[in-house]
Design an enzyme around this catalytic site. Sequence first.
Site, PDB file in Angstrom:
ATOM      1  N   HIS A  63       1.000  -1.229  -0.014  1.00 41.26           N
ATOM      2  CA  HIS A  63       0.034  -0.052   0.033  1.00 41.26           C
ATOM      3  C   HIS A  63       0.858   1.244  -0.138  1.00 41.26           C
ATOM      4  CE1 HIS A  63       0.835  -0.696   4.083  1.00 41.26           C
ATOM      5  NE2 HIS A  63       0.398   0.471   4.645  1.00 41.26           N
ATOM      6  N   HIS A  65       1.248   3.754   2.045  1.00 39.65           N
ATOM      7  CA  HIS A  65       1.437   4.631   3.151  1.00 39.65           C
ATOM      8  C   HIS A  65       3.199   4.826   3.124  1.00 39.65           C
ATOM      9  CE1 HIS A  65      -2.048   4.023   5.937  1.00 39.65           C
ATOM     10  NE2 HIS A  65      -2.344   4.896   5.136  1.00 39.65           N
ATOM     11  N   ASP A  67       5.618   4.645   5.231  1.00 41.15           N
ATOM     12  CA  ASP A  67       6.530   3.590   5.963  1.00 41.15           C
ATOM     13  C   ASP A  67       6.744   2.337   4.888  1.00 41.15           C
ATOM     14  OD1 ASP A  67       3.872   3.203   6.569  1.00 41.15           O
ATOM     15  OD2 ASP A  67       4.671   1.838   8.037  1.00 41.15           O
ATOM     16  N   HIS A  68       6.003   2.332   3.893  1.00 40.66           N
ATOM     17  CA  HIS A  68       5.932   1.182   2.643  1.00 40.66           C
ATOM     18  C   HIS A  68       6.630   1.802   1.470  1.00 40.66           C
ATOM     19  CE1 HIS A  68       3.838  -1.616   5.427  1.00 40.66           C
ATOM     20  NE2 HIS A  68       3.526  -0.437   6.025  1.00 40.66           N
ATOM     21  N   HIS A 143      -7.615  -2.382   5.741  1.00 42.67           N
ATOM     22  CA  HIS A 143      -6.644  -1.245   6.351  1.00 42.67           C
ATOM     23  C   HIS A 143      -7.317   0.097   6.271  1.00 42.67           C
ATOM     24  CE1 HIS A 143      -3.153   0.446   8.103  1.00 42.67           C
ATOM     25  NE2 HIS A 143      -2.695   0.737   6.808  1.00 42.67           N
ATOM     26  N   ASP A 213      -0.370  -3.952   5.855  1.00 38.29           N
ATOM     27  CA  ASP A 213      -1.108  -3.641   7.151  1.00 38.29           C
ATOM     28  C   ASP A 213      -2.541  -4.054   6.995  1.00 38.29           C
ATOM     29  OD1 ASP A 213       1.205  -2.503   7.536  1.00 38.29           O
ATOM     30  OD2 ASP A 213       0.645  -0.477   7.582  1.00 38.29           O
ATOM     31  N   HIS A 271       6.232  -5.368  11.730  1.00 40.84           N
ATOM     32  CA  HIS A 271       5.490  -4.181  11.809  1.00 40.84           C
ATOM     33  C   HIS A 271       5.268  -3.958  13.240  1.00 40.84           C
ATOM     34  CE1 HIS A 271       2.470  -1.186  10.867  1.00 40.84           C
ATOM     35  NE2 HIS A 271       3.317  -0.981   9.762  1.00 40.84           N
TER      36      HIS A 271
END
Length: 307
Positions: A63, A65, A67-68, A143, A213, A271
Site C-alpha cells: 500500500h 503509506h 513507511d512502505h 486497512h 497492514d 510491523h
Amino acid sequence: MEIQFLGTGAGQPSKSRNTQAIALKMLDERNEIWLFDCGEATQHQILNTTIKPRKITKIFITHLHGDHIFGLPGFLSSRSFQSSDEQTDLELYGPVGIKDFVLTALRISGSRLAYRINFHEIDSAGKIFEDDSFEVHTDLLDHTIFCLGYRVVEKNRIGELDANALKEAGLPFGPLFGKIKKGEIVQYEGKTFDPKDYIGADKAGKIVTILGDTRKSNVAVRLAYGADLLVHEATYEANESKMAKAHGHSTTKQAADVAKEAGVNRLLLTHISARYVGPLVGQLVREAQTVHSNTFVVKDFYEEKIG
C-alpha cells in the site's frame, strides 16, 4: 528459498527497527530476489546484507503509506549505478498510484535509470503473475487505505532421479540422464528407459504469504490458507484490540488467529510498534504462541529458510 527482513518497524523508523521491507530470496529456484515493500532507508539496510540490487527483479508494494514506499526512489536510483552489462529490467507491482509516485520522484529529482521499470498497478483481487515455476495471487486487506496481501505459490517440482537404478539397468551416466530428468523416454542399446520408472514423486512447492497492514480478516485467512510461511503484522499487544481496529492494524493474538484458522505452518510477526522493546518483545511472542505455537517476532536482518 529464504526470507530476510530489512525493516520490521511500524509507522516510522526507530533506533532498533527500520521501516518495512522484506526480501524473498529465490536464488536457488530462479536466481532472483523479490522485494516486498520498500520503506525509507531500505537501500541502507541492503548494504548490511549480501543482497545485490541487480538480483532484485520484482518489487511488490502492499500500500501507499510512506513507511512502505519512501525508500523506493532512492533504491531505484542506486540500482541504476551498476555497470551496464549487469542491468536488468524490474517489475513493480502495487496499488494504483505507485507509478505516479515513482515517476514523479524520478522526474523532479532529475534521476535517469539505466534499466526499464514495468509497472503493474493493481485495483482488484486475482492472479498477477505466473510462469513455469511460480505464481502470485493478491487480494484486498482491511486497512485504512487500499492495501494488498500477496500469496506466492511455488509449483510442484519434479522428483529426484534415481541415478543408481539407471546405472544398474545399464544406462551410462551422461546426457541421457538429463533427458530422463526432463521426462523424455530414452532408447539405449535395445532397452527403453521410461522416466516414470526412475523419477520419484513430485516435490510439493512452497507457499509464502506476505500481508500488508490489516485488521484481522477473512481475506487474510484465504491468502494464507495452507501456507508454509505467513508474514503478518502485529502492531499491538493482545489487550490493544480497540486501538488496533481503530488504526487498521492487528494484535499479536489476532495475527495468530489468522495463522491458526488458515492452517499455516510458520508465522512470523512484523510491523512492531516502537513502544515494544526489550522484554516487551518476549511478551508479544508469548501472546501469539498461546494461539499458534510456531510463531516468532522478527527483528531487522532476521533471516530464515522456508520449509
